[in-house]
Motif scaffolding. Structure first.
Motif, PDB file in Angstrom:
ATOM      1  N   ALA A 123       0.822  -1.205   0.000  1.00  0.00           N
ATOM      2  CA  ALA A 123       0.000   0.000   0.000  1.00  0.00           C
ATOM      3  C   ALA A 123       0.859   1.260   0.000  1.00  0.00           C
ATOM      4  O   ALA A 123       0.562   2.233  -0.693  1.00  0.00           O
ATOM      5  CB  ALA A 123      -0.932  -0.010   1.211  1.00  0.00           C
ATOM      6  N   VAL A 124       1.943   1.236   0.799  1.00  0.00           N
ATOM      7  CA  VAL A 124       2.844   2.393   0.847  1.00  0.00           C
ATOM      8  C   VAL A 124       3.476   2.624  -0.522  1.00  0.00           C
ATOM      9  O   VAL A 124       3.520   3.762  -1.024  1.00  0.00           O
ATOM     10  CB  VAL A 124       3.934   2.182   1.921  1.00  0.00           C
ATOM     11  N   ARG A 125       3.930   1.567  -1.145  1.00  0.00           N
ATOM     12  CA  ARG A 125       4.560   1.713  -2.466  1.00  0.00           C
ATOM     13  C   ARG A 125       3.550   2.135  -3.527  1.00  0.00           C
ATOM     14  O   ARG A 125       3.901   2.844  -4.474  1.00  0.00           O
ATOM     15  CB  ARG A 125       5.264   0.414  -2.836  1.00  0.00           C
ATOM     16  N   LYS A 126       2.308   1.712  -3.380  1.00  0.00           N
ATOM     17  CA  LYS A 126       1.273   2.135  -4.321  1.00  0.00           C
ATOM     18  C   LYS A 126       1.042   3.636  -4.211  1.00  0.00           C
ATOM     19  O   LYS A 126       0.891   4.326  -5.226  1.00  0.00           O
ATOM     20  CB  LYS A 126      -0.026   1.383  -4.057  1.00  0.00           C
ATOM     21  N   ALA A 127       1.025   4.146  -2.982  1.00  0.00           N
ATOM     22  CA  ALA A 127       0.855   5.588  -2.783  1.00  0.00           C
ATOM     23  C   ALA A 127       1.971   6.359  -3.461  1.00  0.00           C
ATOM     24  O   ALA A 127       1.722   7.341  -4.180  1.00  0.00           O
ATOM     25  CB  ALA A 127       0.826   5.902  -1.286  1.00  0.00           C
ATOM     26  N   GLU A 128       3.200   5.901  -3.264  1.00  0.00           N
ATOM     27  CA  GLU A 128       4.336   6.595  -3.860  1.00  0.00           C
ATOM     28  C   GLU A 128       4.312   6.498  -5.373  1.00  0.00           C
ATOM     29  O   GLU A 128       4.661   7.459  -6.077  1.00  0.00           O
ATOM     30  CB  GLU A 128       5.634   6.014  -3.296  1.00  0.00           C
ATOM     31  N   ALA A 129       3.862   5.354  -5.912  1.00  0.00           N
ATOM     32  CA  ALA A 129       3.770   5.193  -7.366  1.00  0.00           C
ATOM     33  C   ALA A 129       2.756   6.159  -7.968  1.00  0.00           C
ATOM     34  O   ALA A 129       2.876   6.549  -9.138  1.00  0.00           O
ATOM     35  CB  ALA A 129       3.386   3.753  -7.709  1.00  0.00           C
ATOM     36  N   GLN A 130       1.783   6.563  -7.169  1.00  0.00           N
ATOM     37  CA  GLN A 130       0.776   7.506  -7.650  1.00  0.00           C
ATOM     38  C   GLN A 130       1.121   8.949  -7.306  1.00  0.00           C
ATOM     39  O   GLN A 130       0.289   9.845  -7.415  1.00  0.00           O
ATOM     40  CB  GLN A 130      -0.591   7.124  -7.080  1.00  0.00           C
ATOM     41  N   GLY A 131       2.377   9.159  -6.888  1.00  0.00           N
ATOM     42  CA  GLY A 131       2.858  10.521  -6.653  1.00  0.00           C
ATOM     43  C   GLY A 131       2.491  11.108  -5.309  1.00  0.00           C
ATOM     44  O   GLY A 131       2.575  12.325  -5.121  1.00  0.00           O
ATOM     45  N   ILE A 132       2.086  10.275  -4.365  1.00  0.00           N
ATOM     46  CA  ILE A 132       1.749  10.760  -3.027  1.00  0.00           C
ATOM     47  C   ILE A 132       2.966  10.578  -2.122  1.00  0.00           C
ATOM     48  O   ILE A 132       3.369   9.448  -1.836  1.00  0.00           O
ATOM     49  CB  ILE A 132       0.550   9.984  -2.437  1.00  0.00           C
ATOM     50  N   PRO A 133       3.590  11.654  -1.654  1.00  0.00           N
ATOM     51  CA  PRO A 133       4.765  11.515  -0.792  1.00  0.00           C
ATOM     52  C   PRO A 133       4.382  10.920   0.559  1.00  0.00           C
ATOM     53  O   PRO A 133       3.312  11.207   1.103  1.00  0.00           O
ATOM     54  CB  PRO A 133       5.276  12.946  -0.646  1.00  0.00           C
ATOM     55  N   VAL A 134       5.267  10.088   1.108  1.00  0.00           N
ATOM     56  CA  VAL A 134       5.003   9.383   2.360  1.00  0.00           C
ATOM     57  C   VAL A 134       6.113   9.688   3.358  1.00  0.00           C
ATOM     58  O   VAL A 134       7.298   9.674   3.012  1.00  0.00           O
ATOM     59  CB  VAL A 134       4.925   7.861   2.132  1.00  0.00           C
ATOM     60  N   ILE A 135       5.723   9.955   4.594  1.00  0.00           N
ATOM     61  CA  ILE A 135       6.661  10.046   5.708  1.00  0.00           C
ATOM     62  C   ILE A 135       6.251   8.988   6.717  1.00  0.00           C
ATOM     63  O   ILE A 135       5.066   8.840   7.033  1.00  0.00           O
ATOM     64  CB  ILE A 135       6.643  11.444   6.356  1.00  0.00           C
ATOM     65  N   THR A 136       7.210   8.208   7.198  1.00  0.00           N
ATOM     66  CA  THR A 136       6.924   7.237   8.242  1.00  0.00           C
ATOM     67  C   THR A 136       7.275   7.833   9.594  1.00  0.00           C
ATOM     68  O   THR A 136       8.198   8.641   9.717  1.00  0.00           O
ATOM     69  CB  THR A 136       7.699   5.926   8.030  1.00  0.00           C
ATOM     70  N   ILE A 137       6.512   7.440  10.604  1.00  0.00           N
ATOM     71  CA  ILE A 137       6.772   7.924  11.957  1.00  0.00           C
ATOM     72  C   ILE A 137       6.710   6.761  12.942  1.00  0.00           C
ATOM     73  O   ILE A 137       6.106   5.725  12.668  1.00  0.00           O
ATOM     74  CB  ILE A 137       5.775   9.015  12.408  1.00  0.00           C
ATOM     75  N   ASN A 138       7.381   6.933  14.059  1.00  0.00           N
ATOM     76  CA  ASN A 138       7.226   6.116  15.254  1.00  0.00           C
ATOM     77  C   ASN A 138       7.828   4.727  15.160  1.00  0.00           C
ATOM     78  O   ASN A 138       8.557   4.306  16.053  1.00  0.00           O
ATOM     79  CB  ASN A 138       5.737   6.042  15.639  1.00  0.00           C
ATOM     80  N   SER A 139       7.508   3.951  14.149  1.00  0.00           N
ATOM     81  CA  SER A 139       7.956   2.564  14.107  1.00  0.00           C
ATOM     82  C   SER A 139       8.426   2.186  12.710  1.00  0.00           C
ATOM     83  O   SER A 139       7.949   2.727  11.708  1.00  0.00           O
ATOM     84  CB  SER A 139       6.832   1.621  14.541  1.00  0.00           C
ATOM     85  N   GLY A 140       9.381   1.253  12.655  1.00  0.00           N
ATOM     86  CA  GLY A 140       9.872   0.763  11.375  1.00  0.00           C
ATOM     87  C   GLY A 140      10.849   1.681  10.687  1.00  0.00           C
ATOM     88  O   GLY A 140      10.976   1.653   9.458  1.00  0.00           O
ATOM     89  N   GLY A 141      11.573   2.480  11.448  1.00  0.00           N
ATOM     90  CA  GLY A 141      12.490   3.445  10.849  1.00  0.00           C
ATOM     91  C   GLY A 141      13.562   2.813   9.983  1.00  0.00           C
ATOM     92  O   GLY A 141      13.995   3.403   8.987  1.00  0.00           O
ATOM     93  N   GLU A 142      13.974   1.598  10.316  1.00  0.00           N
ATOM     94  CA  GLU A 142      15.023   0.939   9.543  1.00  0.00           C
ATOM     95  C   GLU A 142      14.542   0.515   8.156  1.00  0.00           C
ATOM     96  O   GLU A 142      15.355   0.238   7.267  1.00  0.00           O
ATOM     97  CB  GLU A 142      15.544  -0.287  10.309  1.00  0.00           C
ATOM     98  N   LEU A 143      13.217   0.501   7.956  1.00  0.00           N
ATOM     99  CA  LEU A 143      12.655   0.115   6.660  1.00  0.00           C
ATOM    100  C   LEU A 143      12.141   1.303   5.859  1.00  0.00           C
ATOM    101  O   LEU A 143      11.778   1.162   4.697  1.00  0.00           O
ATOM    102  CB  LEU A 143      11.492  -0.875   6.874  1.00  0.00           C
ATOM    103  N   SER A 144      12.107   2.460   6.480  1.00  0.00           N
ATOM    104  CA  SER A 144      11.491   3.630   5.859  1.00  0.00           C
ATOM    105  C   SER A 144      12.102   3.962   4.500  1.00  0.00           C
ATOM    106  O   SER A 144      11.392   4.154   3.507  1.00  0.00           O
ATOM    107  CB  SER A 144      11.622   4.831   6.794  1.00  0.00           C
ATOM    108  N   ARG A 145      13.418   4.023   4.451  1.00  0.00           N
ATOM    109  CA  ARG A 145      14.086   4.389   3.198  1.00  0.00           C
ATOM    110  C   ARG A 145      13.859   3.329   2.123  1.00  0.00           C
ATOM    111  O   ARG A 145      13.589   3.662   0.958  1.00  0.00           O
ATOM    112  CB  ARG A 145      15.587   4.578   3.445  1.00  0.00           C
ATOM    113  N   ALA A 146      13.915   2.054   2.510  1.00  0.00           N
ATOM    114  CA  ALA A 146      13.708   0.967   1.548  1.00  0.00           C
ATOM    115  C   ALA A 146      12.296   0.990   0.974  1.00  0.00           C
ATOM    116  O   ALA A 146      12.071   0.572  -0.168  1.00  0.00           O
ATOM    117  CB  ALA A 146      13.982  -0.375   2.217  1.00  0.00           C
ATOM    118  N   TYR A 147      11.365   1.482   1.759  1.00  0.00           N
ATOM    119  CA  TYR A 147       9.976   1.554   1.297  1.00  0.00           C
ATOM    120  C   TYR A 147       9.710   2.808   0.466  1.00  0.00           C
ATOM    121  O   TYR A 147       8.606   3.007  -0.021  1.00  0.00           O
ATOM    122  CB  TYR A 147       9.027   1.527   2.490  1.00  0.00           C
TER     123      TYR A 147
END
Length: 339
Positions: A128-152
């Motif tokens: 779902a996160v990658r789908k948002a980015e593919a449609q041009g919606i910028p994403v910021i992650t917060i709180n959890s999963g910081g080590e995966l944020s850049r990869a996503y």
């Protein structure tokens, strides 16, 4: 949500907190009057008309269960920044990963201008996160999963390094001469909570045992902690991974007749009272208000000025250890929903 103001400085001890993002955004807000934005003073008080930039819509999806006061504070920060930045802020939550993905999809369908998500159940929301980015919606992650944020593909991650936070707790337990700790996990499968316990285990010279409980069922959680303390008298430290679980564990400890010291991750007004009463010895503050505020503000800055913070690394809001010495300031800040 009530109107709130940004919190003043708080003296803390423990691991240093990197919050350059706040200074940057306040400085930019002060200097954007030529484009109609309000100054930092207006932003902090919630007064003024807000930015004259085009109206944006930003959605946030978290892994919060019902009644988790931590996320009330995150929302307070997000809504304060939204008021300053001329942003319509939407919020939804669910503790189940599949439902989080569905909520992200609903915001994609609404064509929001930006998304803020947590990665507590990373595999469940990855597509779902990658789908948002593919449609041009910028994403910021917060709180959890910081080590995966850049990869996503997220712009940045805002929060604390959970492993570092856990190690800070382990080191503090060493200073307090504890020997056996019970780490109470209130949401099974949440990678951030697992990282916290693992960090405690890595730094603590004693032994650490995890106890899984259902954080959405307070009576059952209390019974589980109480039973464990009654069956193992060697436990002399309890570490809870969220503020609501701290109050539950205090009751469990009293019922079990345990003298174990209790420490917790995260703050709310109840934890501040427990610190004052010395029922909680110390708490780990990751500044949830900043997580919400900075995430909205950075999405606005990205839209308005193509700004990105972090340089590929997380923007850290914690950890910092607070004790009863910090109670006077904390009482004021938790009372207005900013700590």
């Amino acid at each position: 949500m009530m109107g709130v103001r940004t919190a003043g400085p708080l003296t803390v001890r423990g691991v240093a907190v990197r919050s350059a993002a706040l200074l940057t955004t306040l400085a930019l807000a002060t200097g954007c009057s030529a484009s109609g934005g309000q100054g930092a003073e207006g932003a902090a008080s919630g007064s003024g008309k807000g930015a004259a930039t085009p109206r944006m819509t930003i959605g946030m999806v978290s892994h919060s269960g019902d009644g988790d006061t931590f996320w009330d504070i995150v929302q307070n920060g997000a809504e304060q920044a939204a008021a300053k930045d001329n942003v319509k802020f939407l919020y939804a939550h669910d503790k189940e990963g599949a439902q989080q993905a569905a909520l992200i999809q609903s915001y994609i369908d609404q064509k929001v201008d930006g998304l803020i998500v947590t990665l507590a159940k990373p595999q469940a929301v990855k597509a779902a996160v990658r789908k948002a980015e593919a449609q041009g919606i910028p994403v910021i992650t917060i709180n959890s999963g910081g080590e995966l944020s850049r990869a996503y593909g997220a712009l940045t991650h805002i929060g604390q390094d959970e492993s570092v936070a856990g190690r800070a707790v382990g080191e503090e337990l060493n200073r307090r001469h504890r020997r056996k700790a019970l780490c109470v996990v209130h949401e099974q499968g949440n990678v951030s909570l697992e990282d916290r316990c693992a960090g405690v285990r890595k730094a603590f010279r004693g032994t650490v045992e995890n106890l899984d409980v259902d954080g959405t069922n307070a009576p059952a959680s209390q019974s589980s902690v109480e039973a464990k303390l009654q069956s193992d008298k060697d436990i002399d430290a309890i570490v809870t991974l969220g503020a609501p679980m701290a109050a539950i564990s205090v009751k469990a400890k009293e019922e079990a007749g345990s003298s174990a010291q209790l420490a917790t991750f995260d703050l709310n007004s109840a934890v501040v009272k427990l610190l004052k009463a010395k029922d909680v010895t110390f708490a780990v503050d990751q500044q949830p208000y900043l997580q919400g505020y900075e995430a909205v503000d950075l999405l606005w800055l990205h839209k308005a000025n193509a700004d990105v913070l972090g340089g590929g690394r997380p923007v850290l809001t914690g950890p910092a250890l607070v004790t009863e010495k910090d109670v006077p300031k904390l009482t004021a800040y938790t009372g207005r929903g900013t700590r």
